[in-house]
Design a protein around this motif. Sequence first.
Motif, PDB file in Angstrom:
ATOM      1  N   MET A   1       0.799  -1.204   0.000  1.00  0.00           N
ATOM      2  CA  MET A   1       0.000   0.000   0.000  1.00  0.00           C
ATOM      3  C   MET A   1       0.842   1.269   0.000  1.00  0.00           C
ATOM      4  SD  MET A   1      -2.996  -0.688  -0.351  1.00  0.00           S
ATOM      5  CE  MET A   1      -4.575  -0.441   0.315  1.00  0.00           C
ATOM      6  N   ALA A   2       2.102   1.149   0.320  1.00  0.00           N
ATOM      7  CA  ALA A   2       2.968   2.323   0.352  1.00  0.00           C
ATOM      8  C   ALA A   2       3.049   2.971  -1.029  1.00  0.00           C
ATOM      9  CB  ALA A   2       4.355   1.953   0.852  1.00  0.00           C
ATOM     10  N   ASP A   3       2.950   2.168  -2.103  1.00  0.00           N
ATOM     11  CA  ASP A   3       3.041   2.708  -3.453  1.00  0.00           C
ATOM     12  C   ASP A   3       1.903   3.678  -3.772  1.00  0.00           C
ATOM     13  OD1 ASP A   3       5.330   1.312  -3.877  1.00  0.00           O
ATOM     14  OD2 ASP A   3       4.413  -0.292  -5.034  1.00  0.00           O
ATOM     15  N   ALA A   4       0.787   3.576  -3.096  1.00  0.00           N
ATOM     16  CA  ALA A   4      -0.343   4.459  -3.347  1.00  0.00           C
ATOM     17  C   ALA A   4       0.005   5.916  -3.047  1.00  0.00           C
ATOM     18  CB  ALA A   4      -1.538   4.026  -2.514  1.00  0.00           C
ATOM     19  N   LYS A   5       0.995   6.153  -2.228  1.00  0.00           N
ATOM     20  CA  LYS A   5       1.392   7.510  -1.864  1.00  0.00           C
ATOM     21  C   LYS A   5       2.372   8.108  -2.867  1.00  0.00           C
ATOM     22  CE  LYS A   5       0.711   6.848   3.059  1.00  0.00           C
ATOM     23  NZ  LYS A   5       1.301   6.877   4.376  1.00  0.00           N
ATOM     24  N   LEU A   6       2.941   7.299  -3.738  1.00  0.00           N
ATOM     25  CA  LEU A   6       3.912   7.793  -4.691  1.00  0.00           C
ATOM     26  C   LEU A   6       3.214   8.604  -5.772  1.00  0.00           C
ATOM     27  CD1 LEU A   6       6.128   4.603  -5.094  1.00  0.00           C
ATOM     28  CD2 LEU A   6       6.417   6.501  -3.519  1.00  0.00           C
ATOM     29  N   LYS A   7       3.759   9.786  -6.052  1.00  0.00           N
ATOM     30  CA  LYS A   7       3.136  10.599  -7.074  1.00  0.00           C
ATOM     31  C   LYS A   7       3.863  10.543  -8.408  1.00  0.00           C
ATOM     32  CE  LYS A   7       4.765  14.562  -4.434  1.00  0.00           C
ATOM     33  NZ  LYS A   7       4.558  15.912  -4.004  1.00  0.00           N
ATOM     34  N   PHE A   8       5.070   9.995  -8.424  1.00  0.00           N
ATOM     35  CA  PHE A   8       5.856   9.940  -9.655  1.00  0.00           C
ATOM     36  C   PHE A   8       6.182   8.498 -10.018  1.00  0.00           C
ATOM     37  CE2 PHE A   8       6.910  13.942  -7.515  1.00  0.00           C
ATOM     38  CZ  PHE A   8       6.580  14.844  -8.496  1.00  0.00           C
ATOM     39  N   ASN A   9       6.311   8.248 -11.339  1.00  0.00           N
ATOM     40  CA  ASN A   9       6.805   6.955 -11.820  1.00  0.00           C
ATOM     41  C   ASN A   9       7.616   7.179 -13.085  1.00  0.00           C
ATOM     42  OD1 ASN A   9       5.127   6.418 -14.316  1.00  0.00           O
ATOM     43  ND2 ASN A   9       3.499   6.714 -12.811  1.00  0.00           N
ATOM     44  N   LYS A  10       8.367   6.179 -13.485  1.00  0.00           N
ATOM     45  CA  LYS A  10       9.321   6.325 -14.595  1.00  0.00           C
ATOM     46  C   LYS A  10       8.665   6.531 -15.952  1.00  0.00           C
ATOM     47  CE  LYS A  10       9.804   1.392 -15.256  1.00  0.00           C
ATOM     48  NZ  LYS A  10      10.128   0.813 -16.520  1.00  0.00           N
ATOM     49  N   ASP A  11       7.378   6.235 -16.062  1.00  0.00           N
ATOM     50  CA  ASP A  11       6.689   6.369 -17.343  1.00  0.00           C
ATOM     51  C   ASP A  11       6.060   7.745 -17.548  1.00  0.00           C
ATOM     52  OD1 ASP A  11       7.274   3.705 -18.125  1.00  0.00           O
ATOM     53  OD2 ASP A  11       5.697   3.007 -16.785  1.00  0.00           O
ATOM     54  N   MET A  12       6.145   8.590 -16.558  1.00  0.00           N
ATOM     55  CA  MET A  12       5.574   9.937 -16.667  1.00  0.00           C
ATOM     56  C   MET A  12       6.416  10.794 -17.607  1.00  0.00           C
ATOM     57  SD  MET A  12       4.542  10.618 -12.702  1.00  0.00           S
ATOM     58  CE  MET A  12       3.482  12.022 -13.006  1.00  0.00           C
ATOM     59  N   LEU A  13       5.748  11.673 -18.354  1.00  0.00           N
ATOM     60  CA  LEU A  13       6.455  12.595 -19.237  1.00  0.00           C
ATOM     61  C   LEU A  13       7.143  13.672 -18.398  1.00  0.00           C
ATOM     62  CD1 LEU A  13       3.855  13.087 -22.108  1.00  0.00           C
ATOM     63  CD2 LEU A  13       5.784  11.497 -22.005  1.00  0.00           C
ATOM     64  N   ILE A  14       8.362  13.975 -18.758  1.00  0.00           N
ATOM     65  CA  ILE A  14       9.154  14.951 -18.009  1.00  0.00           C
ATOM     66  C   ILE A  14       8.425  16.297 -17.941  1.00  0.00           C
ATOM     67  CG2 ILE A  14      11.339  16.226 -17.921  1.00  0.00           C
ATOM     68  CD1 ILE A  14      12.577  13.753 -19.424  1.00  0.00           C
ATOM     69  N   GLY A  15       7.881  16.741 -19.067  1.00  0.00           N
ATOM     70  CA  GLY A  15       7.172  18.017 -19.102  1.00  0.00           C
ATOM     71  C   GLY A  15       5.967  18.040 -18.184  1.00  0.00           C
ATOM     72  N   ASP A  16       5.234  16.917 -18.125  1.00  0.00           N
ATOM     73  CA  ASP A  16       4.072  16.840 -17.245  1.00  0.00           C
ATOM     74  C   ASP A  16       4.480  16.902 -15.777  1.00  0.00           C
ATOM     75  OD1 ASP A  16       2.489  16.625 -19.488  1.00  0.00           O
ATOM     76  OD2 ASP A  16       2.122  14.470 -19.261  1.00  0.00           O
ATOM     77  N   VAL A  17       5.597  16.256 -15.466  1.00  0.00           N
ATOM     78  CA  VAL A  17       6.087  16.248 -14.084  1.00  0.00           C
ATOM     79  C   VAL A  17       6.410  17.667 -13.637  1.00  0.00           C
ATOM     80  CG1 VAL A  17       8.021  15.538 -12.602  1.00  0.00           C
ATOM     81  CG2 VAL A  17       6.950  13.876 -14.131  1.00  0.00           C
ATOM     82  N   VAL A  18       7.157  18.380 -14.454  1.00  0.00           N
ATOM     83  CA  VAL A  18       7.574  19.741 -14.096  1.00  0.00           C
ATOM     84  C   VAL A  18       6.382  20.697 -14.077  1.00  0.00           C
ATOM     85  CG1 VAL A  18       9.010  21.697 -14.823  1.00  0.00           C
ATOM     86  CG2 VAL A  18       9.920  19.375 -14.919  1.00  0.00           C
ATOM     87  N   LYS A  19       5.463  20.518 -15.013  1.00  0.00           N
ATOM     88  CA  LYS A  19       4.295  21.408 -15.080  1.00  0.00           C
ATOM     89  C   LYS A  19       3.390  21.232 -13.861  1.00  0.00           C
ATOM     90  CE  LYS A  19       0.503  22.724 -18.111  1.00  0.00           C
ATOM     91  NZ  LYS A  19      -0.173  22.456 -19.379  1.00  0.00           N
ATOM     92  N   SER A  20       3.168  19.992 -13.462  1.00  0.00           N
ATOM     93  CA  SER A  20       2.245  19.756 -12.357  1.00  0.00           C
ATOM     94  C   SER A  20       2.909  19.837 -10.984  1.00  0.00           C
ATOM     95  CB  SER A  20       1.549  18.403 -12.516  1.00  0.00           C
ATOM     96  OG  SER A  20       2.482  17.355 -12.478  1.00  0.00           O
ATOM     97  N   HIS A  21       4.217  19.716 -10.947  1.00  0.00           N
ATOM     98  CA  HIS A  21       4.958  19.771  -9.681  1.00  0.00           C
ATOM     99  C   HIS A  21       6.222  20.616  -9.889  1.00  0.00           C
ATOM    100  CE1 HIS A  21       2.597  16.024  -9.456  1.00  0.00           C
ATOM    101  NE2 HIS A  21       2.461  16.360  -8.185  1.00  0.00           N
ATOM    102  N   PRO A  22       6.105  21.943  -9.857  1.00  0.00           N
ATOM    103  CA  PRO A  22       7.255  22.819 -10.119  1.00  0.00           C
ATOM    104  C   PRO A  22       8.480  22.517  -9.254  1.00  0.00           C
ATOM    105  CG  PRO A  22       5.243  24.099 -10.035  1.00  0.00           C
ATOM    106  CD  PRO A  22       4.888  22.710  -9.591  1.00  0.00           C
ATOM    107  N   GLU A  23       8.271  21.984  -8.042  1.00  0.00           N
ATOM    108  CA  GLU A  23       9.408  21.659  -7.183  1.00  0.00           C
ATOM    109  C   GLU A  23      10.266  20.539  -7.760  1.00  0.00           C
ATOM    110  OE1 GLU A  23       6.047  18.987  -5.760  1.00  0.00           O
ATOM    111  OE2 GLU A  23       6.221  20.985  -6.604  1.00  0.00           O
ATOM    112  N   ALA A  24       9.734  19.802  -8.729  1.00  0.00           N
ATOM    113  CA  ALA A  24      10.476  18.706  -9.353  1.00  0.00           C
ATOM    114  C   ALA A  24      11.559  19.219 -10.304  1.00  0.00           C
ATOM    115  CB  ALA A  24       9.518  17.784 -10.097  1.00  0.00           C
ATOM    116  N   GLU A  25      11.481  20.483 -10.670  1.00  0.00           N
ATOM    117  CA  GLU A  25      12.439  21.047 -11.618  1.00  0.00           C
ATOM    118  C   GLU A  25      13.882  20.870 -11.149  1.00  0.00           C
ATOM    119  OE1 GLU A  25      13.363  25.386 -13.471  1.00  0.00           O
ATOM    120  OE2 GLU A  25      11.259  24.756 -13.440  1.00  0.00           O
TER     121      GLU A  25
END
Length: 69
Positions: free
Chosen positions: A1-25
């Motif tokens: 169940m710990a995985d349910a808290k993860l918001k990122f995964n390796k298949d996510m688009l880099i642009g989407d990650v940065v756009k939705s989570h600016p701290e990821a930059e």
Amino acid sequence: MADAKLKFNKDMLIGDVVKSHPEAEKVIAKYFGGGCFTCPGIKMESIAFGAMMHSVDAGAIVKELNELK
């Protein structure tokens, strides 16, 4: 169940990650460099693809992204 808290995964688009989570930059810049943000590929390349192209471990990037608060 710990995985349910993860918001990122390796298949996510880099642009989407940065756009939705600016701290990821800072994590993306650490592993891929600042040029990543001006590359057109940011809109269609996944974290896994970027990691392969930059010879870094996608798992390490995802782990660090998921540790962001």
